[in-house]
Write an enzyme that holds these catalytic residues in place. Sequence first.
Site, PDB file in Angstrom:
ATOM      1  N   LYS A   1       0.799  -1.224   0.000  1.00  0.00           N
ATOM      2  CA  LYS A   1       0.000   0.000   0.000  1.00  0.00           C
ATOM      3  C   LYS A   1       0.832   1.274   0.000  1.00  0.00           C
ATOM      4  O   LYS A   1       0.390   2.298  -0.534  1.00  0.00           O
ATOM      5  CB  LYS A   1      -0.970   0.003   1.182  1.00  0.00           C
ATOM      6  CG  LYS A   1      -2.107  -0.999   1.048  1.00  0.00           C
ATOM      7  CD  LYS A   1      -3.132  -0.833   2.157  1.00  0.00           C
ATOM      8  CE  LYS A   1      -4.277  -1.808   1.993  1.00  0.00           C
ATOM      9  NZ  LYS A   1      -5.345  -1.587   2.998  1.00  0.00           N
TER      10      LYS A   1
ATOM     11  N   ASP B   1     -10.007   3.027   1.411  1.00  0.00           N
ATOM     12  CA  ASP B   1     -10.128   2.511   2.776  1.00  0.00           C
ATOM     13  C   ASP B   1     -10.763   3.539   3.698  1.00  0.00           C
ATOM     14  O   ASP B   1     -11.574   3.200   4.566  1.00  0.00           O
ATOM     15  CB  ASP B   1      -8.750   2.135   3.333  1.00  0.00           C
ATOM     16  CG  ASP B   1      -8.253   0.788   2.828  1.00  0.00           C
ATOM     17  OD1 ASP B   1      -9.081  -0.055   2.454  1.00  0.00           O
ATOM     18  OD2 ASP B   1      -7.025   0.580   2.812  1.00  0.00           O
TER      19      ASP B   1
END
Length: 283
Positions: A67, A103
Amino acid sequence: MIAYAEVIGDPIAQSKSPAIHGFWLRQLGIEADYRATRVEADGLGDFLARRRVDPEWRGCNVTMPHKQAIVAHLDRLDPLAEMIGAVNTVVAENGALVGYNTDAGGFLEPLARELAETHYFRMARVLGTGGAARAIIAALAREKFVIVLAGRDTGKAQALLDELDPAGEHHAVDLAHFAGPTDFAFDDREGCLDLIVNASPLGMRGQPPLAFDWSHAPPGAMAYDIVTDPVGTAFLAGARAAGHHTIDGLAMLIGQAALAFEKFFGVAPPRHLDAELRAILTT
């Protein structure tokens, strides 16, 4: 050849993303595919170079451990992803690779009703300082929460707060602080919004349990666990036993996937079928 998107990570076999996106594609009758691809850390650049020139590739979701590392390989970042410093969704846009972070939005989605209200004070006790915590901290800070961030390394926790919301009046504590009981007398919490968030892998299948004593939770606090395997964690069971409302990890997982799906395929997924999707993901 048909259009496709995918999720990448290492390991990746445990990912529920193909089941989620595949369900939505079938329900909408879209002729496209969504797959899982294992990509090792030293192969990330080569993977993106190949996908960049594939006309059928719509993008990918990104899970651990990529990420943050993937940022260096992208052409540009959405402002929210740039602020968080982590990307979980890459989209092919007119030949460019653009990084997003869904997210944060996925985490906030099940809190929408509470966040629409006005509160005297908002506090979140966030447990964990890993990759998932970055998006959660940023999302909560934008919603005017005071954050108590608990980690095994308080220096790392404080550095994370300073990086993501340097103007905030947040606090870093040792994770062990919440493990034992407290006799702290909480004040009147009416008109306040309190969250207890497990943003760590503790409690996940194959991981150590999360030690949290619910005497640390103010009356009326909400418990939110981002762990998805199992969905019914000991953390959430303890919260319910103490009388708290709970939110499980599938809420965030489905929410962030919905935002990514629309970027990949240009249409919103059928969220009225969430109950059916949840049944698939928990069997």
